[in-house]
Design an enzyme around this catalytic site. Structure first.
Site, PDB file in Angstrom:
ATOM      1  N   ASP A  53      81.202 135.851  14.731  1.00 35.38           N
ATOM      2  CA  ASP A  53      81.499 136.545  14.505  1.00 35.38           C
ATOM      3  C   ASP A  53      81.531 137.528  15.504  1.00 35.38           C
ATOM      4  O   ASP A  53      81.740 139.202  15.051  1.00 35.38           O
ATOM      5  CB  ASP A  53      80.728 136.588  13.091  1.00 35.38           C
ATOM      6  N   SER A  54      81.459 137.272  16.266  1.00 34.07           N
ATOM      7  CA  SER A  54      81.667 137.798  17.869  1.00 34.07           C
ATOM      8  C   SER A  54      83.173 139.277  18.045  1.00 34.07           C
ATOM      9  O   SER A  54      83.678 139.337  18.677  1.00 34.07           O
ATOM     10  CB  SER A  54      81.540 137.531  19.735  1.00 34.07           C
ATOM     11  N   ASP A  92      81.066 130.601  12.610  1.00 36.56           N
ATOM     12  CA  ASP A  92      79.760 131.580  12.233  1.00 36.56           C
ATOM     13  C   ASP A  92      79.993 132.501  10.541  1.00 36.56           C
ATOM     14  O   ASP A  92      81.436 133.142   9.688  1.00 36.56           O
ATOM     15  CB  ASP A  92      80.215 133.076  12.516  1.00 36.56           C
ATOM     16  N   LYS A 122      77.932 128.462  10.921  1.00 33.64           N
ATOM     17  CA  LYS A 122      76.990 128.219  12.072  1.00 33.64           C
ATOM     18  C   LYS A 122      76.516 129.615  10.561  1.00 33.64           C
ATOM     19  O   LYS A 122      76.844 130.296  10.452  1.00 33.64           O
ATOM     20  CB  LYS A 122      77.436 129.083  13.261  1.00 33.64           C
ATOM     21  N   GLU A 124      72.919 132.323  11.594  1.00 34.11           N
ATOM     22  CA  GLU A 124      72.020 132.848  12.015  1.00 34.11           C
ATOM     23  C   GLU A 124      70.599 133.016  11.709  1.00 34.11           C
ATOM     24  O   GLU A 124      69.897 133.212  10.492  1.00 34.11           O
ATOM     25  CB  GLU A 124      71.967 134.530  12.741  1.00 34.11           C
ATOM     26  N   GLU A 191      69.936 132.259  21.421  1.00 34.94           N
ATOM     27  CA  GLU A 191      70.511 133.203  22.549  1.00 34.94           C
ATOM     28  C   GLU A 191      69.247 134.259  23.417  1.00 34.94           C
ATOM     29  O   GLU A 191      68.526 134.515  22.745  1.00 34.94           O
ATOM     30  CB  GLU A 191      71.452 134.474  21.496  1.00 34.94           C
TER      31      GLU A 191
HETATM   32  O1  KIV Z   1      79.388 135.301  17.406  1.00 37.10           O
HETATM   33  C1  KIV Z   1      79.554 134.613  18.782  1.00 37.10           C
HETATM   34  O2  KIV Z   1      80.238 134.636  19.824  1.00 37.10           O
HETATM   35  C2  KIV Z   1      78.190 133.885  18.876  1.00 37.10           C
HETATM   36  C3  KIV Z   1      77.747 133.282  20.420  1.00 37.10           C
HETATM   37  C4  KIV Z   1      77.334 134.758  21.187  1.00 37.10           C
HETATM   38  C5  KIV Z   1      76.309 132.376  20.496  1.00 37.10           C
HETATM   39  O3  KIV Z   1      77.271 134.012  17.923  1.00 37.10           O
END
Ligand code: KIV
Length: 274
Positions: A53-54, A92, A122, A124, A191
């Site tokens: 989600d980055s 994510d 994924k 969190e 992280e």
């Molecule tokens: O969203 C992302 O890029 C991440 C990484 C930093 C692990 O969760």
């Protein structure tokens, strides 16, 4: 056989990652948000591609990961899946699509798997999202956990600084990692935590631990591709190693193109049709 699996490349699976941990082979993971980049990273031999989600920061220019939507994540993920022949593709689940509601979590995970063709999701958090993780896993969707600095909770913590330096937070993190393992997560991202703590977690659980800013004592590493290739330029955390200066190379190429267009040295006759 689908186009994506028609090559000879042996696909990376969650089972293979487990075997890699057992034999001490480190796991490489990078982010990808589009077809062309995914194709390059996959042919470079990357084991896992994370549709992070980055994308909210890197692709859309938002300050945090919070604004990206489930539809947008599915759009990015399906493009990545089309570019990959070998890597495991993990997506994510975005903010607001699983926290505090296990039914919503399941619906979001199913949409990601069905509509993008990705291989895992994924999420969190630890103990507090246990119910959501368990429900997603019950549908046969592999889940990767994410502990330590969890960017979707940035407004709760207020800062992107190193997490779990204090004993109580460190103890909770170890406990959360064990809970995620018991739930059935196939791996965990850690992280920005002290490297000693990360190594301790990697020893305390049997599933692979993949670090970002978590030192070398874990089972694999992940970076944001645009950061490690030097496409983003204003982000300099201690953990980031830049492997290229693509922004510099791209700017130079663009300047040359502009110059050539203005000077009418592009296109030539060879670059034109009769
Ligand atoms: O969203 C992302 O890029 C991440 C990484 C930093 C692990 O969760």
């Amino acid at each position: 056989m689908s186009k994506a699996t028609s090559s000879n490349a042996k696909r990376v699976t969650t089972h293979l990652l487990q075997e890699m941990k057992l034999r001490g082979e480190k796991i490489s993971m990078l982010t990808a948000y589009d077809f062309s980049m995914a194709k390059i990273l996959d042919s470079g031999g990357i084991d896992v591609l994370l549709v992070g989600d980055s994308a909210s920061n890197v692709m859309a220019g938002h300050e945090t990961t919070l604004p990206i939507t489930l539809d947008q994540m599915i759009y990015h993920a399906s493009a990545v899946v089309r570019g990959v022949q070998r890597a495991l593709v993990v997506v994510d689940i975005p903010f607001g699509s699983y926290q505090g509601n296990s039914r919503l979590a399941l619906e979001s995970a199913v949409r990601i798997m069905k509509e993008s063709g990705a291989h895992a999701v994924k999420m969190e958090g630890g103990e507090e999202i246990k119910e959501s993780i368990t429900r997603v896993l019950s549908a046969g969707v592999p889940v990767m956990g994410h502990l330590g600095l969890t960017p979707q909770s940035i407004y709760k913590f207020g800062t992107y600084s190193v997490r779990a330096r204090e004993e109580t937070e460190a103890a909770k993190l170890i406990e959360d990692a064990k809970i995620l393992e018991e739930c059935g997560c196939f791996a965990i991202v850690l992280e920005k935590i002290p490297s000693k703590l990360a190594a301790k977690v990697a020893k305390a659980v049997q599933i692979p631990i993949i670090g970002i800013g978590a030192g070398a004592g874990v089972d694999g590493q992940v970076l944001v591709t645009h950061d490690m290739l030097g496409i983003t330029q204003d982000f300099h955390p201690r953990f980031l190693r830049r492997y290229a200066d693509l922004a510099g190379i791209m700017k130079q190429a663009v300047s040359q193109y502009v110059e050539d267009v203005k000077a009418i040295s592009f296109p030539t006759e060879e670059e034109s049709y009769e």
